[in-house]
Design a protein around this motif. Structure first.
Motif, PDB file in Angstrom:
ATOM      1  N   VAL A   1       2.128   2.212  -3.773  1.00 41.52           N
ATOM      2  CA  VAL A   1       1.037   2.549  -4.457  1.00 41.52           C
ATOM      3  C   VAL A   1       0.809   4.182  -4.100  1.00 41.52           C
ATOM      4  O   VAL A   1       0.670   4.985  -4.895  1.00 41.52           O
ATOM      5  CB  VAL A   1      -0.218   1.781  -4.153  1.00 41.52           C
ATOM      6  CG1 VAL A   1      -1.524   2.386  -5.011  1.00 41.52           C
ATOM      7  CG2 VAL A   1       0.041   0.268  -4.777  1.00 41.52           C
ATOM      8  N   SER A   2       0.767   4.379  -2.817  1.00 38.66           N
ATOM      9  CA  SER A   2       0.621   5.919  -2.344  1.00 38.66           C
ATOM     10  C   SER A   2       1.708   6.650  -2.945  1.00 38.66           C
ATOM     11  O   SER A   2       1.567   7.738  -3.100  1.00 38.66           O
ATOM     12  CB  SER A   2       0.706   5.832  -0.944  1.00 38.66           C
ATOM     13  OG  SER A   2       0.512   6.895  -0.414  1.00 38.66           O
ATOM     14  N   GLU A   3       2.923   6.257  -2.670  1.00 40.07           N
ATOM     15  CA  GLU A   3       4.091   7.061  -3.146  1.00 40.07           C
ATOM     16  C   GLU A   3       4.043   7.444  -4.880  1.00 40.07           C
ATOM     17  O   GLU A   3       4.200   8.347  -5.128  1.00 40.07           O
ATOM     18  CB  GLU A   3       5.359   6.087  -2.937  1.00 40.07           C
ATOM     19  CG  GLU A   3       5.698   6.292  -1.631  1.00 40.07           C
ATOM     20  CD  GLU A   3       7.006   5.372  -1.180  1.00 40.07           C
ATOM     21  OE1 GLU A   3       7.463   4.949  -2.135  1.00 40.07           O
ATOM     22  OE2 GLU A   3       7.330   5.150  -0.099  1.00 40.07           O
TER      23      GLU A   3
ATOM     24  N   LEU B   1       0.818  -1.224  -0.044  1.00 41.49           N
ATOM     25  CA  LEU B   1       0.114   0.207   0.209  1.00 41.49           C
ATOM     26  C   LEU B   1       0.684   1.331   0.119  1.00 41.49           C
ATOM     27  O   LEU B   1       0.426   2.356  -0.564  1.00 41.49           O
ATOM     28  CB  LEU B   1      -0.863  -0.053   1.409  1.00 41.49           C
ATOM     29  CG  LEU B   1      -2.132   0.723   1.188  1.00 41.49           C
ATOM     30  CD1 LEU B   1      -2.968   0.726  -0.018  1.00 41.49           C
ATOM     31  CD2 LEU B   1      -3.076   0.768   2.330  1.00 41.49           C
ATOM     32  N   GLU B   2       1.940   1.175   0.664  1.00 39.59           N
ATOM     33  CA  GLU B   2       2.942   2.290   0.727  1.00 39.59           C
ATOM     34  C   GLU B   2       3.436   2.691  -0.679  1.00 39.59           C
ATOM     35  O   GLU B   2       3.455   3.891  -1.164  1.00 39.59           O
ATOM     36  CB  GLU B   2       3.910   1.996   1.755  1.00 39.59           C
ATOM     37  CG  GLU B   2       3.692   2.253   3.031  1.00 39.59           C
ATOM     38  CD  GLU B   2       4.750   2.023   4.159  1.00 39.59           C
ATOM     39  OE1 GLU B   2       5.957   2.429   3.553  1.00 39.59           O
ATOM     40  OE2 GLU B   2       4.666   1.921   5.320  1.00 39.59           O
TER      41      GLU B   2
ATOM     42  N   LEU C   1       1.263   7.433  -6.661  1.00 35.59           N
ATOM     43  CA  LEU C   1       0.099   8.297  -6.684  1.00 35.59           C
ATOM     44  C   LEU C   1       0.797   9.602  -6.462  1.00 35.59           C
ATOM     45  O   LEU C   1       0.212  10.905  -7.157  1.00 35.59           O
ATOM     46  CB  LEU C   1      -1.180   8.065  -5.677  1.00 35.59           C
ATOM     47  CG  LEU C   1      -1.961   6.706  -6.302  1.00 35.59           C
ATOM     48  CD1 LEU C   1      -3.088   6.490  -5.494  1.00 35.59           C
ATOM     49  CD2 LEU C   1      -2.440   6.892  -7.827  1.00 35.59           C
ATOM     50  N   THR C   2       1.378   9.898  -5.278  1.00 33.82           N
ATOM     51  CA  THR C   2       1.723  11.189  -4.961  1.00 33.82           C
ATOM     52  C   THR C   2       2.696  11.708  -5.967  1.00 33.82           C
ATOM     53  O   THR C   2       2.785  12.942  -6.608  1.00 33.82           O
ATOM     54  CB  THR C   2       2.655  11.130  -3.500  1.00 33.82           C
ATOM     55  OG1 THR C   2       1.564  10.494  -2.473  1.00 33.82           O
ATOM     56  CG2 THR C   2       3.074  12.528  -3.220  1.00 33.82           C
TER      57      THR C   2
END
Length: 141
Positions: free
Chosen positions: A45-47, A42-43, A49-50
């Motif tokens: 994917v978040s990175e 999940l981290e 997207l950011t």
């Protein structure tokens, strides 16, 4: 009302039967299987997207060209770089004049003048002959 295996009721309680409920179709999984599992990373994917959001903001502000944007996006997504297709405007052909422009063109106005004179002559020939002779004498003389 009872017809075959289908039971239709209109607000009346259903009569209990000894029949077992019909089995679920094999193509439709039970409801519990429809819930997707959360991604393990999940981290990551978040990175991504950011980074993509930042990249879009830089492109919208004009800090990046379309080529730089495509290269950076491919790098973030882990894909091979793609050459972007430049936007070509759809209006490459010459525009025709509008209806008002066509109506006010000289051939149309000439046609209207001829039609008006013809209609006037058809309804009042003496007055039209007198007007034409007066115009002829004014111009010629």
């Amino acid at each position: 009302m009872r017809t075959g295996r289908l039971s239709i009721s209109r607000g009346h309680p259903q009569v209990a039967t000894d029949e077992a409920p019909p089995p679920h179709l094999a193509l439709v999984p039970p409801v519990a299987e429809h819930v997707p599992a959360p991604p393990a990373n999940l981290e990551a994917v978040s990175e991504r997207l950011t980074a993509l959001e930042r990249l879009v903001r830089l492109y919208e502000q004009g800090a990046l060209t379309i080529e730089e944007f495509a290269a950076e996006k491919a790098q973030i997504l882990g894909e091979p770089p793609v050459t972007p297709v430049h936007f070509v405007p759809a209006r490459t052909r010459q525009r025709r004049p509008s209806l008002l422009g066509r109506m006010l063109s000289w051939p149309f106005l000439l046609l209207c003048l001829a039609a008006g004179i013809g209609l006037t002559y058809a309804t009042q020939p003496e007055a039209t002959n007198r007007l034409v002779s007066q115009l002829y004498h004014a111009v010629a003389g």
